[in-house]
Motif scaffolding. Structure first.
Motif, PDB file in Angstrom:
ATOM      1  N   GLN A  25      -9.487  -1.476   5.002  1.00  0.00           N
ATOM      2  CA  GLN A  25      -9.732  -1.178   6.311  1.00  0.00           C
ATOM      3  C   GLN A  25      -8.847   0.160   6.827  1.00  0.00           C
ATOM      4  O   GLN A  25      -9.170   0.305   8.228  1.00  0.00           O
ATOM      5  CB  GLN A  25      -9.067  -2.502   6.994  1.00  0.00           C
ATOM      6  CG  GLN A  25     -10.209  -3.613   6.575  1.00  0.00           C
ATOM      7  CD  GLN A  25      -9.548  -4.969   6.908  1.00  0.00           C
ATOM      8  OE1 GLN A  25     -10.184  -6.024   6.803  1.00  0.00           O
ATOM      9  NE2 GLN A  25      -8.450  -4.903   7.430  1.00  0.00           N
ATOM     10  N   SER A  26      -8.279   0.762   6.136  1.00  0.00           N
ATOM     11  CA  SER A  26      -7.521   2.099   6.757  1.00  0.00           C
ATOM     12  C   SER A  26      -8.287   3.204   6.483  1.00  0.00           C
ATOM     13  O   SER A  26      -8.222   4.185   7.238  1.00  0.00           O
ATOM     14  CB  SER A  26      -6.319   1.973   6.067  1.00  0.00           C
ATOM     15  OG  SER A  26      -6.340   2.689   4.656  1.00  0.00           O
ATOM     16  N   ASN A  27      -9.285   3.146   5.582  1.00  0.00           N
ATOM     17  CA  ASN A  27      -9.985   4.364   5.395  1.00  0.00           C
ATOM     18  C   ASN A  27     -11.563   4.268   5.393  1.00  0.00           C
ATOM     19  O   ASN A  27     -12.353   5.381   4.970  1.00  0.00           O
ATOM     20  CB  ASN A  27      -9.605   5.285   4.030  1.00  0.00           C
ATOM     21  CG  ASN A  27      -9.763   4.573   3.014  1.00  0.00           C
ATOM     22  OD1 ASN A  27     -10.366   3.621   2.822  1.00  0.00           O
ATOM     23  ND2 ASN A  27      -8.863   5.064   1.780  1.00  0.00           N
ATOM     24  N   GLU A  30     -12.654  -5.233  10.631  1.00  0.00           N
ATOM     25  CA  GLU A  30     -11.916  -5.839   9.602  1.00  0.00           C
ATOM     26  C   GLU A  30     -12.220  -7.380   9.465  1.00  0.00           C
ATOM     27  O   GLU A  30     -13.367  -7.834   9.986  1.00  0.00           O
ATOM     28  CB  GLU A  30     -10.477  -6.206  10.568  1.00  0.00           C
ATOM     29  CG  GLU A  30      -9.728  -4.558  10.679  1.00  0.00           C
ATOM     30  CD  GLU A  30      -8.238  -4.516  10.992  1.00  0.00           C
ATOM     31  OE1 GLU A  30      -7.739  -5.714  11.285  1.00  0.00           O
ATOM     32  OE2 GLU A  30      -7.788  -3.814  11.686  1.00  0.00           O
ATOM     33  N   TRP A  84       0.845  -1.324  -0.006  1.00  0.00           N
ATOM     34  CA  TRP A  84      -0.147  -0.049  -0.010  1.00  0.00           C
ATOM     35  C   TRP A  84       0.908   1.190  -0.046  1.00  0.00           C
ATOM     36  O   TRP A  84       0.414   2.290   0.467  1.00  0.00           O
ATOM     37  CB  TRP A  84      -1.068  -0.030   1.128  1.00  0.00           C
ATOM     38  CG  TRP A  84      -1.807  -1.047   0.906  1.00  0.00           C
ATOM     39  CD1 TRP A  84      -1.978  -2.202   1.669  1.00  0.00           C
ATOM     40  CD2 TRP A  84      -3.172  -1.222   0.184  1.00  0.00           C
ATOM     41  NE1 TRP A  84      -3.117  -3.205   1.215  1.00  0.00           N
ATOM     42  CE2 TRP A  84      -3.610  -2.446   0.286  1.00  0.00           C
ATOM     43  CE3 TRP A  84      -3.504  -0.338  -1.001  1.00  0.00           C
ATOM     44  CZ2 TRP A  84      -4.838  -2.830  -0.650  1.00  0.00           C
ATOM     45  CZ3 TRP A  84      -4.637  -0.993  -1.770  1.00  0.00           C
ATOM     46  CH2 TRP A  84      -5.263  -2.128  -1.343  1.00  0.00           C
TER      47      TRP A  84
END
Length: 360
Positions: A90-92, A310, A30
C-alpha cells in the motif's frame, strides 16, 4: 516461494549472491534491519529466522515481506507471481509476498487474491459512493445489547488523511464535510477521538472553523484517547505506548470506558480512517454488549468499501482481541470483557454506568 519452514524456523533463500539484500516486512515495520540481512552462500543468499521473529501479520491478515536490495533502494522483482501468494504493497502500489506458516487451501488462496484485487480500489468521484455514509466511513455500531442509534464510528471529521495522495486529495474535503454533516444529523453528544492527543486537539480546534464538532469540543464532549495502529493490533497484550504522546492499549480501554461512562450518547468513535483503532475499540464495545463474531466482522469489514487503495483483514482484529482478552472472547464477549476490565482495575461503578449508557 523463497522460503521453507522446518520445525520452528523459516529459511529464506535467493539464487543470486549480493551483499545488499535484506528481508524487510511486517516483522521489521518495513525498515531495513541488520538482523535480517542475507548471507552469501555457495548457491546464492540465505537467511534463517525463528518463526517467532517473523510472526507479525499485515493488512492482508498474513505475514508480508519483500526481498530488499539496499543498493538500489527497491524490492527485488519476484516472478512469476503465484495467485494468493502476494498482496498489495500500500505504500508504492507494488506487491508484497506472503509467508504462510501453514499451507493455504486453494479456497484460501482465491480469497486472498480477491482481497488483494479489492485493496487496489480507488474511489475519487462522488458518484462512486452509494451514500454520504459510505464516503465518510460513517455507520452505526450494532449487535447484542447496544442501543439502536446509540453508537457510531467514522472517518476523522476535521483532519484529512489522504490530502497528499494524488488520486484522493480532491475528494478528501468532501469526505470531511460528509462526516461533519452526519455527526450533526445524528446529534452526536460525545466523541471519543483515538488519533489526537489533547495538545494536538487544542491546536487543531483553535484554527478550525465553527462546526458542530467544534462546539462538542468547546463543551468538553470530545475525549482524547490517543492510541496507535501498532498498539491496537500488535501491542494489545500489554500497556506499552508506541509514542510518547499516546496511550498503551490498556490505558486506551480505560479511557474509552471512562469517556462513555462519564458522558451522554449518542457516541461517536473515530481515528483518522475510522478503520483500525476505531475498529478495535468498537469491537471491544460490541463484545461488551454480547455481539456475535459475525456481527463484529461485518461491521469491521465495511471499511474496505472506502476506496482508498487499502484493505484490512478481519484476522488483524481477531488477533488483537484474542491477544488481549483470550481465545474465548468471541464465544463469550460479555464475560471476557468483564474479566478484562476488572483486571485493569476499572471500577464496577464505571463499568455499570458505561453499560447503562450504551445498552438497551
Amino acid at each position: 516461494m523463497h522460503y521453507k519452514i522446518k520445525n520452528n524456523q523459516v529459511e529464506f533463500v535467493f539464487p543470486v549472491k549480493r551483499e545488499s539484500l535484506y528481508l524487510k516486512g511486517t516483522f521489521t515495520n518495513w525498515q531495513v534491519d541488520e538482523a535480517f540481512r542475507f548471507e552469501n552462500r555457495k548457491n546464492g543468499c540465505q537467511l534463517i529466522k525463528k518463526i517467532d521473529e517473523v510472526n507479525k501479520i499485515g493488512n492482508s491478515g498474513f505475514i508480508e515481506y519483500v526481498i530488499w536490495d539496499d543498493d538500489v533502494q527497491a524490492p527485488v522483482e519476484i516472478a512469476p507471481l503465484q495467485t494468493g501468494h502476494y498482496f498489495n504493497n500500500q505504500s508504492n502500489g507494488g506487491f508484497n509476498q506472503l509467508l504462510f506458516l501453514n499451507p493455504p487451501s486453494q479456497r484460501q488462496l482465491q480469497e486472498i487474491s480477491k482481497a488483494s484485487e479489492q485493496s487496489f480500489l480507488i474511489k475519487n468521484q462522488i458518484e462512486q459512493f452509494a451514500s454520504n455514509s459510505e464516503l465518510a466511513n460513517f455507520r452505526a455500531v450494532t449487535g447484542g445489547q447496544l442501543k439502536p442509534g446509540g453508537l457510531y464510528r467514522s472517518y476523522h471529521p476535521v483532519t484529512p488523511s489522504r490530502s497528499h495522495h494524488a488520486e484522493l486529495k480532491t475528494i478528501e474535503p468532501l469526505r470531511q464535510a460528509a462526516a461533519m454533516s452526519l455527526i450533526e444529523e445524528h446529534r452526536i453528544q460525545s466523541v471519543v477521538n483515538l488519533s489526537d492527543s489533547e495538545q494536538v486537539l487544542v491546536h487543531a480546534m483553535a484554527s478550525a472553523p465553527d462546526s458542530y464538532y467544534k462546539r462538542c469540543w468547546q463543551h468538553g464532549h470530545v475525549y482524547s484517547v490517543p492510541v496507535a495502529y501498532e498498539t491496537v493490533y500488535f501491542m494489545s497484550d500489554c500497556n506499552q505506548a508506541l509514542n510518547n504522546d499516546e496511550l498503551g492499549f490498556q490505558d486506551g480501554i480505560r479511557g474509552l470506558i471512562r469517556a462513555i461512562a462519564c458522558s451522554q450518547g449518542p457516541y461517536l468513535v473515530h481515528c483518522r480512517l475510522g478503520s483500525d483503532r476505531t475498529g478495535v475499540m468498537c469491537a471491544f464495545l460490541q463484545l461488551m454488549a454480547g455481539a456475535s463474531k459475525q456481527q463484529i466482522a461485518d461491521n469491521y469489514l465495511m471499511t474496505n468499501q472506502l476506496g482508498i487503495g487499502e484493505y484490512r483483514s478481519f484476522r488483524l482484529l481477531e488477533r488483537a482481541l484474542t491477544a488481549a482478552l483470550g481465545e474465548a472472547c468471541f464465544s463469550d464477549g460479555i464475560d471476557a470483557t468483564t474479566i478484562y476490565m476488572k483486571r485493569l482495575d476499572i471500577s464496577d461503578k464505571l463499568i455499570k454506568q458505561a453499560r447503562t449508557n450504551l445498552f438497551s
